[in-house]
Design a protein around this motif. Sequence first.
Motif, mmCIF file in Angstrom:
data_model
loop_
_atom_site.group_PDB
_atom_site.id
_atom_site.type_symbol
_atom_site.label_atom_id
_atom_site.label_comp_id
_atom_site.label_asym_id
_atom_site.label_seq_id
_atom_site.Cartn_x
_atom_site.Cartn_y
_atom_site.Cartn_z
ATOM 1 N N LEU A 1 0.766 -1.098 -0.042
ATOM 2 C CA LEU A 1 0.089 0.031 -0.001
ATOM 3 C C LEU A 1 0.806 1.116 -0.101
ATOM 4 C CD1 LEU A 1 -2.910 -0.841 2.693
ATOM 5 C CD2 LEU A 1 -3.001 -0.667 -0.041
ATOM 6 N N VAL A 2 1.966 1.146 0.887
ATOM 7 C CA VAL A 2 2.744 2.282 1.018
ATOM 8 C C VAL A 2 3.457 2.613 -0.315
ATOM 9 C CG1 VAL A 2 4.548 3.122 2.160
ATOM 10 C CG2 VAL A 2 2.977 2.153 3.424
ATOM 11 N N GLY B 1 2.585 1.724 -3.318
ATOM 12 C CA GLY B 1 1.793 2.257 -4.343
ATOM 13 C C GLY B 1 1.841 3.712 -4.089
ATOM 14 N N LEU B 2 1.662 4.364 -2.994
ATOM 15 C CA LEU B 2 1.423 5.713 -2.870
ATOM 16 C C LEU B 2 2.957 6.336 -3.295
ATOM 17 C CD1 LEU B 2 0.016 6.183 0.613
ATOM 18 C CD2 LEU B 2 -0.951 6.613 -1.544
ATOM 19 N N THR C 1 2.964 6.753 -7.258
ATOM 20 C CA THR C 1 2.297 7.881 -7.947
ATOM 21 C C THR C 1 2.978 9.385 -7.465
ATOM 22 O OG1 THR C 1 0.766 7.472 -5.811
ATOM 23 C CG2 THR C 1 -0.193 7.192 -8.136
ATOM 24 N N PHE C 2 3.331 9.284 -5.968
ATOM 25 C CA PHE C 2 4.127 10.313 -5.510
ATOM 26 C C PHE C 2 5.385 10.884 -6.434
ATOM 27 C CE2 PHE C 2 6.403 13.384 -2.742
ATOM 28 C CZ PHE C 2 5.554 14.043 -2.491
ATOM 29 N N THR D 1 6.033 9.743 -9.385
ATOM 30 C CA THR D 1 5.659 9.974 -10.801
ATOM 31 C C THR D 1 5.391 11.513 -10.840
ATOM 32 O OG1 THR D 1 4.631 7.735 -11.276
ATOM 33 C CG2 THR D 1 4.416 9.526 -12.829
ATOM 34 N N MET D 2 4.633 11.830 -9.756
ATOM 35 C CA MET D 2 4.196 13.290 -9.620
ATOM 36 C C MET D 2 5.338 14.410 -9.797
ATOM 37 S SD MET D 2 1.502 15.258 -7.396
ATOM 38 C CE MET D 2 2.813 15.325 -5.930
ATOM 39 N N THR E 1 7.434 14.404 -13.071
ATOM 40 C CA THR E 1 6.573 14.994 -13.866
ATOM 41 C C THR E 1 6.893 16.558 -13.606
ATOM 42 O OG1 THR E 1 4.804 13.434 -13.891
ATOM 43 C CG2 THR E 1 4.332 15.392 -15.239
ATOM 44 N N PHE E 2 6.722 17.139 -12.371
ATOM 45 C CA PHE E 2 7.292 18.496 -12.195
ATOM 46 C C PHE E 2 8.597 18.813 -12.559
ATOM 47 C CE2 PHE E 2 4.066 18.679 -8.393
ATOM 48 C CZ PHE E 2 3.568 19.964 -9.281
#
Lengths: 163, 353
Positions: free
Chosen positions: A7-8, A10-11, A14-15, A17-18, A21-22
């Motif tokens: 679960l961690v 997975g978070l 996404t973080f 990747t964000m 992207t920044f």
Amino acid sequence: MPKVPGLVKGLGVTFGTMMKTFKDGSNTVQYPHVKETPPLRARGVIALHEGNCTSCMLCVRSCPDWCIYIEGHKEMAPPRRAGGAARKVNKLDRFDIDYALCMYCGICVDVCPFDALFWSPEYEYSEPRIADLLHDKTKLGEWMETVPEAPELEVGADKKGKK
Amino acid sequence: MNLASVLSADLPYWAQSLLRVLGGLVAVLLPAGTVVYLFLFKMMSFMQSRLGPMEAGPQGSMQLFAEVGKWLQKEDIYPARADKFIFKLAPLIVLASTFLLVVVVPFGPDALFTDFEAGVFYALAVSSVSVLGILIAGWASANKYSLLGGLRAAGQLIAYELPMVLAVVGVVIQAGTMNLQQIVVAQNADSMFGFSGLGNPYVITQFVGFIVFMIAVQAELTQTPFDMPIAESELVSGYMTEYSGFRFLIFFIGEFATAGVFSMIASVLFLGGWSVPFSWFGWTTIDSIDNWMNIVGPLILFTKMIIVVFFIMWVRFSYPRFREDQLQKFAWKVLIPVSLANIMVTAILKVAF
């Protein structure tokens, strides 16, 4: 290192990747402003080299959805050598591909025995009217300019493939 | 002259009411717009390595107005066999529950709509009204997908209402009051083990309660791990399937406004609300707070809300969906026992110290 729960993790994905992207920008491009170059062998549109076509109808017959239309007539041509008999040649009157039907399988390009059809990576030819997707032989001939040079064969490739 | 005296003495009643209505609209629509743009449009895109809307306004910041304009132009369709009156009423009930919810949220020492003694009780009660809207939306649509979605929503919201209430009980026990304003004061005036530099935000002492509350909020908002009611791959769009145009817009605003308001309530209950720890500026009680907190307070609350929504949305964009039975099992077999245990421990410690 202790096992990170999924679960961690997975978070984290996404973080991560964000932040990426920044920092480095996205994987996508802003299409109408920026265009990606399609791969060299991309199947964008089929171009016709009219001089090579003998209207043998192989492409028409092999087309799975019957989207190629060829009409031609026979013409007498002067003999090749002096004193020879006059030759009969096929003249191409019409060569249309209906891109509203075409499914880009490329069988026509493969089956053409005289190298008259080529793939071009060009893809911007959408039309407001569906009938305009029927490209005639002038338009198909214009696509020839966008056909890239055939890439070098790989080492050990079968050079006897298509003559 | 502070804000409370402006609202109570200097203005006639109609002007006060107008101010309150305007304030309510701002307090509901501004968070909703911010949440949608910042998180739904931008953060989700960035987490998927794309840019999101870029054309309308700088960085696509006007996209929301474009979308609202589009929705307002659309035809107001209702199914032939729908129960028309109730069908049209349903989105309004959902949105109304959001507006009723924001009433008790304190934005500053005097910047609040109403100083309500049973604020927590009221907030939790009113938040359940949206279930009614969702249920009748599903029923009135005369569509089996809508009905399934509505029933799932009802089952889920009722199941997660319980752990939410029970998680808040811990906070209420610790603060000794159900007034949200008093809870903010209690958190910031208090000290933690003799150290008063941080106040006593209940996110630390009530950490279990906070986690349970956030999970329940996620389920109440039907955000992704708990989005069985609108599961788009099986139910089209659940209870919203038949809605189009501005009725869908109202559902949409309701969803994200509720996300904003619930996050505000979470900040008030667990993160210290609009205030900074009183010891920073030498305040002791709520009456000694400087008047500028009425301006800065809402901004602080807004910032905390953004942080809380960030976590809600982060989880939403990362996790796949629960199955219906897993969802119910999680609520009844995990969250409720945990929150009950949390209440017990809190009560024992409260009596012991």
